[in-house]
Design a protein around this motif. Structure first.
Motif, PDB file in Angstrom:
ATOM      1  N   GLY A  24       0.823  -1.214   0.000  1.00 56.18           N
ATOM      2  CA  GLY A  24       0.000   0.000   0.000  1.00 56.18           C
ATOM      3  C   GLY A  24       0.851   1.255   0.000  1.00 56.18           C
ATOM      4  O   GLY A  24       0.605   2.198  -0.755  1.00 56.18           O
ATOM      5  N   ALA A  25       1.874   1.270   0.855  1.00 53.63           N
ATOM      6  CA  ALA A  25       2.779   2.419   0.894  1.00 53.63           C
ATOM      7  C   ALA A  25       3.501   2.561  -0.441  1.00 53.63           C
ATOM      8  O   ALA A  25       3.689   3.682  -0.940  1.00 53.63           O
ATOM      9  N   GLY A  26       3.871   1.436  -1.039  1.00 53.05           N
ATOM     10  CA  GLY A  26       4.550   1.467  -2.329  1.00 53.05           C
ATOM     11  C   GLY A  26       3.669   1.994  -3.443  1.00 53.05           C
ATOM     12  O   GLY A  26       4.118   2.731  -4.318  1.00 53.05           O
ATOM     13  N   MET A  27       2.382   1.630  -3.408  1.00 55.56           N
ATOM     14  CA  MET A  27       1.451   2.093  -4.442  1.00 55.56           C
ATOM     15  C   MET A  27       1.240   3.600  -4.383  1.00 55.56           C
ATOM     16  O   MET A  27       1.084   4.246  -5.402  1.00 55.56           O
ATOM     17  N   TYR A  28       1.233   4.132  -3.185  1.00 54.94           N
ATOM     18  CA  TYR A  28       0.932   5.550  -3.025  1.00 54.94           C
ATOM     19  C   TYR A  28       2.161   6.450  -2.986  1.00 54.94           C
ATOM     20  O   TYR A  28       2.028   7.663  -2.980  1.00 54.94           O
ATOM     21  N   SER A  29       3.342   5.868  -2.971  1.00 62.75           N
ATOM     22  CA  SER A  29       4.543   6.705  -2.994  1.00 62.75           C
ATOM     23  C   SER A  29       5.029   6.863  -4.438  1.00 62.75           C
ATOM     24  O   SER A  29       4.870   5.976  -5.265  1.00 62.75           O
ATOM     25  N   GLU A  30       5.607   7.989  -4.696  1.00 63.01           N
ATOM     26  CA  GLU A  30       6.101   8.340  -6.022  1.00 63.01           C
ATOM     27  C   GLU A  30       7.301   7.441  -6.381  1.00 63.01           C
ATOM     28  O   GLU A  30       8.220   7.305  -5.578  1.00 63.01           O
ATOM     29  N   LEU A 145       7.141  -3.277  -3.445  1.00 61.36           N
ATOM     30  CA  LEU A 145       7.616  -3.695  -2.130  1.00 61.36           C
ATOM     31  C   LEU A 145       8.824  -2.871  -1.686  1.00 61.36           C
ATOM     32  O   LEU A 145       8.878  -2.384  -0.556  1.00 61.36           O
ATOM     33  N   VAL A 146       9.799  -2.685  -2.583  1.00 62.34           N
ATOM     34  CA  VAL A 146      10.986  -1.891  -2.261  1.00 62.34           C
ATOM     35  C   VAL A 146      10.591  -0.422  -2.070  1.00 62.34           C
ATOM     36  O   VAL A 146      11.068   0.242  -1.156  1.00 62.34           O
ATOM     37  N   ARG A 147       9.689   0.075  -2.910  1.00 58.48           N
ATOM     38  CA  ARG A 147       9.221   1.458  -2.775  1.00 58.48           C
ATOM     39  C   ARG A 147       8.504   1.643  -1.434  1.00 58.48           C
ATOM     40  O   ARG A 147       8.671   2.655  -0.771  1.00 58.48           O
ATOM     41  N   GLY A 148       7.718   0.655  -1.018  1.00 59.05           N
ATOM     42  CA  GLY A 148       7.047   0.721   0.281  1.00 59.05           C
ATOM     43  C   GLY A 148       8.041   0.759   1.427  1.00 59.05           C
ATOM     44  O   GLY A 148       7.887   1.517   2.380  1.00 59.05           O
ATOM     45  N   ALA A 149       9.075  -0.064   1.337  1.00 58.97           N
ATOM     46  CA  ALA A 149      10.101  -0.087   2.386  1.00 58.97           C
ATOM     47  C   ALA A 149      10.833   1.248   2.465  1.00 58.97           C
ATOM     48  O   ALA A 149      11.081   1.767   3.559  1.00 58.97           O
ATOM     49  N   SER A 153      11.047   3.980   5.544  1.00 59.71           N
ATOM     50  CA  SER A 153      12.347   4.357   6.128  1.00 59.71           C
ATOM     51  C   SER A 153      12.721   5.798   5.813  1.00 59.71           C
ATOM     52  O   SER A 153      13.641   6.339   6.408  1.00 59.71           O
ATOM     53  N   GLY A 154      12.008   6.409   4.878  1.00 63.41           N
ATOM     54  CA  GLY A 154      12.337   7.767   4.435  1.00 63.41           C
ATOM     55  C   GLY A 154      12.923   7.687   3.049  1.00 63.41           C
ATOM     56  O   GLY A 154      13.925   6.998   2.849  1.00 63.41           O
TER      57      GLY A 154
END
Length: 173
Positions: A24-30, A145-149, A153-154
Motif C-alpha cells: 500500500g505504501a509502495g502504491m501511493y509513494s512516487e 515492495l521496495v518502494r514501500g520499504a 524508512s524515508g
C-alpha cells in the motif's frame, strides 16, 4: 492445540498485514525521487575526491557491500564500471557518467536485481578552509515492495546515509 492454531493464525494475519502495508505504501509513494544535500567539510577537495572515487575500498567502508568486481576501467586504471555485491545478495552495476577531477563525479546505477535505478552526482567546490560537498540523487524504484520499504524508512534515507559516510570520514579535521 487450539492455542497453537490461534498463534499460527495470528502470526499469519500479522505477516499478511505487513506485506499489505508495504504494498500500500509502495502504491501511493512516487516511484521517482530527486533530492540533494550540501555540507561544508573541513577537508581538501583532493582528499574527499580520493575517498569518494576509491570504489575498490567500498567493502571496507560500508558494511552492506560484500564485494566489488571491476568490469571496466579508464585509461588511468580507475574504475569506470563495477558490480557491487551487497550482503543481501543480488547485484548492482554502476558506471561513471562524468568525472572532472576534483569537482564532479557522476555515477549511475545502470542495472540491478532490486528494480532500482538512479544517478548520483557528487560536486566538490573548494571553499577555504575546506570544501563545499553536494550529493544529488535522481532515482526510480519500480518494485512496489521496495518502494514501500523506502517510503517507511524515508525516501531520502540513502542520500542521508551517503552524506553521513562522508561527514564521518572528514569531520574533526
Amino acid at each position: 492445540m487450539k492455542r497453537l492454531l490461534f498463534v499460527s493464525f495470528g502470526i499469519s494475519f500479522l505477516l499478511i498485514a505487513l506485506v499489505g502495508l508495504f504494498l500500500g505504501a509502495g502504491m501511493y509513494s512516487e516511484p521517482k525521487f530527486e533530492g540533494s544535500l550540501t555540507e561544508w567539510l573541513k577537508a581538501e577537495d583532493e582528499d574527499i575526491w580520493a575517498y569518494l572515487t576509491d570504489v575498490k575500498d567500498l567493502p571496507n567502508r560500508r558494511s552492506e557491500v560484500q564485494s566489488i568486481e571491476i568490469i571496466d576501467t579508464f585509461s588511468d586504471g580507475s574504475p569506470k564500471k563495477w558490480r557491487e555485491i551487497p550482503n543481501l545478495g543480488g547485484y548492482m552495476i554502476f558506471e561513471v557518467q562524468e568525472r572532472i577531477k576534483p569537482k564532479i563525479w557522476k555515477i549511475s546505477l545502470i542495472n540491478s536485481n532490486f528494480k532500482f535505478r538512479g544517478t548520483w552526482t557528487y560536486t566538490l567546490e573548494k571553499k577555504a578552509p575546506g570544501t563545499s560537498f553536494t550529493i544529488k540523487e535522481e532515482s526510480e524504484i519500480q518494485s512496489l515492495l521496495v518502494r514501500g520499504a523506502t517510503f517507511l524508512s524515508g525516501r531520502d534515507a540513502n542520500l542521508q546515509k551517503e552524506m553521513g559516510f562522508i561527514r564521518n570520514r572528514f569531520s574533526g579535521r
